[in-house]
Scaffold this active site. Structure first.
Site, PDB file in Angstrom:
ATOM      1  N   CYS A   1      -0.113  -4.963   1.826  1.00 49.19           N
ATOM      2  CA  CYS A   1       0.023  -3.480   2.068  1.00 49.19           C
ATOM      3  C   CYS A   1       0.106  -2.663   0.505  1.00 49.19           C
ATOM      4  CB  CYS A   1       1.571  -3.232   2.076  1.00 49.19           C
ATOM      5  SG  CYS A   1       3.063  -4.511   1.568  1.00 49.19           S
TER       6      CYS A   1
ATOM      7  N   GLU B   1       7.099 -19.356   6.046  1.00 48.18           N
ATOM      8  CA  GLU B   1       7.546 -18.046   5.768  1.00 48.18           C
ATOM      9  C   GLU B   1       8.728 -18.297   5.101  1.00 48.18           C
ATOM     10  OE1 GLU B   1       9.500 -15.203   4.985  1.00 48.18           O
ATOM     11  OE2 GLU B   1       8.034 -14.358   6.280  1.00 48.18           O
TER      12      GLU B   1
END
Length: 434
Positions: free
Chosen positions: A391, A317
């Protein structure tokens, strides 16, 4: 009413939920129109190749058209599809995904997965409500922005928020009117779970003692927690009550409790997230002998469920704060077969990726920008299976083109998750195999 307005037959919906039609070689995007409808329209923006318009009359309605439930629909910009029956919304989003894969990625899934969906109302556990003092509207407004505007919509309720949060909107307006710094509070952020409701108040001036007393009384009366934000997200701190239960969501199927701060990203739809998690696990199919990597791992939403079934999982991340939270969540759940790293996945190279070692499988869950540099960096030793949670259908399709046409993967299956009912937002999941 102007009875001479031009009319159109709507051909499809675009990725923003607008009706699409064509006239004289130009695309016309029509707010408030559905596929198959004949509408009168008024143009509010003209360009050389397209026009933006508003439907002014529905001359022939679609069978999918319904009466919007929310009285603020059409003014508030939070929803764009309440005039469309929920199952038709899901079908339209599936078509958006298929069209993006076909037209942008030049790929087609071997199998389309059944759509994931949950409750159509009261689902939104995360929200950022704008606050504005507007004298001519009679006081403070609390809500989402108006459509196509920076103004705050005059709202007294919101049907996509949990009912208890929706009921707070008029009470928050009354509260803020009483504060000494009511014109220095630009937003209130909502983070809700089944048991805890947190409101983060962004204040651009110090809170007076009287203001603090009012906030405490409000929290006691409405069973919420106040957190304060004086500047950027790193200034968010709990205010009252300090001995309150922690903010956390659960994944019972994997025996996980996932604490988080209000500023940390979590999925908005707490009913759909566990179902999406289950599907991701089915598609990834972690095995006890496998080393798996979770790219854009956030606070460990996918990493820790994978770790329940795999030999070893690496979570990567870009945010050091989220990586710290992911490590804490692994410890909290007594998971010891994970490691987490801070890496800029938007700038990763093939050499850097190869240095991480071999992974049997990969899960990718990027923000809207997608994972183009990551998929470009995959080498000969790349994972044999990739599950991609997206998304943005457009960036998924772009990255799918690289995986299929350059990297030698097959797009085995793809489908949508209706994470945001009544909006045009499309969450999707796809699985690629080498």
């Amino acid at each position: 009413m102007n009875l001479t307005q031009p009319t159109l037959v709507i051909e499809s919906l675009n990725h923003e939920g607008r009706g699409v039609a064509h006239r004289d070689g130009k695309a016309i995007f029509v707010d408030g129109a559905l596929t198959g409808e004949t509408v009168a329209y008024s143009v509010y923006r003209k360009k050389d190749t397209f026009e933006m318009a508003q439907a002014t009359r529905i001359l022939r309605a679609s069978p999918a058209r319904v009466q919007p439930r929310c009285k603020h629909f059409g003014v508030c910009g939070g929803c764009s599809l309440q005039h469309m029956e929920p199952s038709a919304q899901i079908a339209a989003k599936q078509r958006v995904l298929e069209d993006n894969l076909a037209h942008i990625g030049k790929v087609k899934a071997e199998t389309m997965l059944s759509p994931i969906h949950g409750p159509a109302w009261g689902y939104r556990s995360r929200a950022r409500l704008s606050v504005r003092m507007v004298e001519k509207k009679g006081g403070v407004l609390v809500g989402f922005h108006e459509r196509k505007s920076s103004f705050v919509a005059e709202m007294t309720s919101c049907d996509v928020l949990p009912p208890r949060i929706s009921a707070l909107i008029p009470r928050l307006r009354e509260l803020i009117m009483q504060l000494t710094i009511r014109d220095r509070l630009p937003q209130i952020e909502v983070a809700a779970t089944d048991t805890v409701d947190v409101l983060v108040i962004r204040h651009m001036a110090p809170l007076a003692e009287a203001d603090q007393a009012l906030l405490r009384s409000f929290a006691d009366a409405h069973h919420i927690q106040w957190w304060l934000q004086s500047k950027g997200p790193d200034t968010i701190i709990p205010f009252y009550p300090l001995d309150a239960p922690e903010l956390a969501y659960t994944l019972p199927e994997f025996n996980l409790v996932m604490p988080f701060r209000p500023s940390e990203f979590t999925q908005v739809n707490t009913a759909v997230n566990p179902v999406l998690m289950r599907r991701a696990m089915q598609l990834l199919d972690p095995q006890p002998s496998e080393r798996i990597v979770d790219m854009f791992c956030g606070l460990g939403n996918f990493t820790l469920p994978i770790a329940r079934r795999a030999k070893h999982v690496v979570g990567i991340e870009g945010s050091k704060e989220l990586v710290a939270r992911a490590r804490q969540n692994a410890e909290r759940n007594a998971i010891h077969n994970t490691e987490f790293r801070v890496e800029n996945l938007f700038g990763i190279s093939a050499e850097h990726l190869a240095a991480l070692g071999h992974f049997d499988k990969m899960l990718i869950d990027p923000p809207r920008d997608g994972a183009v540099e990551l998929v470009k960096s995959l080498g000969l030793d790349a994972p044999r299976r990739i599950v991609y949670v997206s998304c943005s259908p457009a960036t998924l399709a772009r990255d799918a083109a690289i995986l299929v046409h350059t990297k030698g993967y097959r797009l085995r299956s793809a489908g949508i998750a209706n994470m945001f009912p009544h909006t045009a937002h499309v969450e999707s999941i796809a699985v690629f195999e080498r």
